[in-house]
Design an enzyme around this catalytic site. Sequence first.
Site, short mmCIF file in Angstrom:
data_model
loop_
_atom_site.label_atom_id
_atom_site.label_comp_id
_atom_site.label_asym_id
_atom_site.label_seq_id
_atom_site.Cartn_x
_atom_site.Cartn_y
_atom_site.Cartn_z
CG ASP A 106 31.15 9.61 -23.16
OD1 ASP A 106 30.53 10.85 -22.84
OD2 ASP A 106 31.93 9.21 -22.47
CG HIS A 121 32.19 11.12 -19.47
ND1 HIS A 121 32.99 10.37 -20.23
CD2 HIS A 121 33.16 11.27 -18.29
CE1 HIS A 121 34.06 10.22 -20.13
NE2 HIS A 121 34.70 10.72 -18.82
N GLY A 179 41.05 11.50 -16.05
CA GLY A 179 41.33 12.81 -16.63
C GLY A 179 41.82 12.88 -18.25
CB SER A 194 37.43 11.28 -19.92
OG SER A 194 37.38 10.15 -19.37
#
Length: 466
Positions: free
Chosen positions: A150, A120, A224, A226
């Site tokens: 993901d 993402h 942030g 991620s």
Amino acid sequence: MKKIANLILASALGGAMTLGSYKLLVEDDNTASYENKSESAESFLPVSNTPNYGTNVDFTDAAEKTIHAVVHVKNVAVFKGGPRSIWEYNPYGTEGGRALQGAGSGVIITPDGYIVTNNHVIKGASEIEVTLNNNKTYTAEVIGSDPAFDIALIKVEPEGELDYIPFGDSDNAEIGEWVLAVGNPFNLKSTVTAGIVSAKARDLNVNDSSPQSFIQTDAAINPGNSGGALVNINGELIGINTAITSPSGSYIGYAFAVPSNNARKIVEDIMEYGDVQKGILGIRGGTINEQISNDRNLNISQGVIVGAVTPGSGAEKSGIQEFDVIRKIDDINIAKFSDLTGYINSKRPGDIVKVQLIRNGESKTVDIELTKLETYSLPTLGFEVANTTKEELERYNAPNGVRISRMITDDLPSSELIGGIISEINNKKVNSIGDVEQIMENRKKSNPIVITYHNLKGEKQRMIWR
């Protein structure tokens, strides 16, 4: 990191664990496991086998080992005709306008510049910028991704070798163990926070057809973070930080990471095969709960009960039967359904797993060869389809078709659709997922979609999507 209300996974989990093993039965909770400790093939990525020591260790060593190998990843959109509004303007001094679509973190996993991040974070990017801890900036290329987990793999071309973090074994992570989250929350570079492993094999997905398996931690993780690193006190990568659960979208004590064994398998598949090789056990089932245990007169309270066996699968060939209770796969205890799915997701088609089960009160162990899962996602319809077998077609009185393997939306009743057969789309016969792909790509987007569907009772129905 995406803001989320209640439970939001920071990803278009358009294909949650495409395992071929899906939930049919009600369950109380979820867990997961990961990869077998005995590898079928030696990994070609840097891996550390350092044992975990006591927790009376200074965190500075682990922080120093990892902080230079976690990067800032920027998802940038480029508008050749210039910015369309003031919000799309970002003065980089290049031709045309550029706008920052999103930002996150990434983990360097090889000295030549391979980086793992969340899908993402880089999804839809026309340009990806990677900034190292020393402020050097590179343009990155997307090598591949797995939206279901993901996880994405990107690559930069550095002048020399880069600091990197070796993969640890997430199976060895223990609840209560100290961990560090390293990333770039709120665009603050090189941030390290500490916490413990709060839980393993956590399933957050409200869509019962798509069980997940996360490491839960109370290390502070915010937007942030991620794609950043979750490391143990030895500085080994045990997870890729992915999601939080919070009404505000910011840290409130719960955060979740994709286990490193799953992330490493995805990365190795992309590097070696060009895509993710997904193996399936070939069952549908659910976690044992008190009601199931009482109804089946079971003397156990944990495990996965088999609800159905996929014809032609490794499970069927090995003699797995309905109502078998799976308690262990290889060295991994199976207490809940996500234990099973998490572990199988770390394996590949052709791998053989040893399954310990209970049948009619007696223990039994069988070897099962995982088969390859081939599916096609239909976001417009909200589900994914897979090729069928002759036995499945006969079971549902369908002359031809593909099987609905799992839901990718909560808008439709999954229990009524999963396992059913689609024999026609827009009055065109469907024999394989290749037919589905061709029909969907060639259709007029403005026209409704009409499918002929054979449900689990063998009844023929027509459904229309407008």
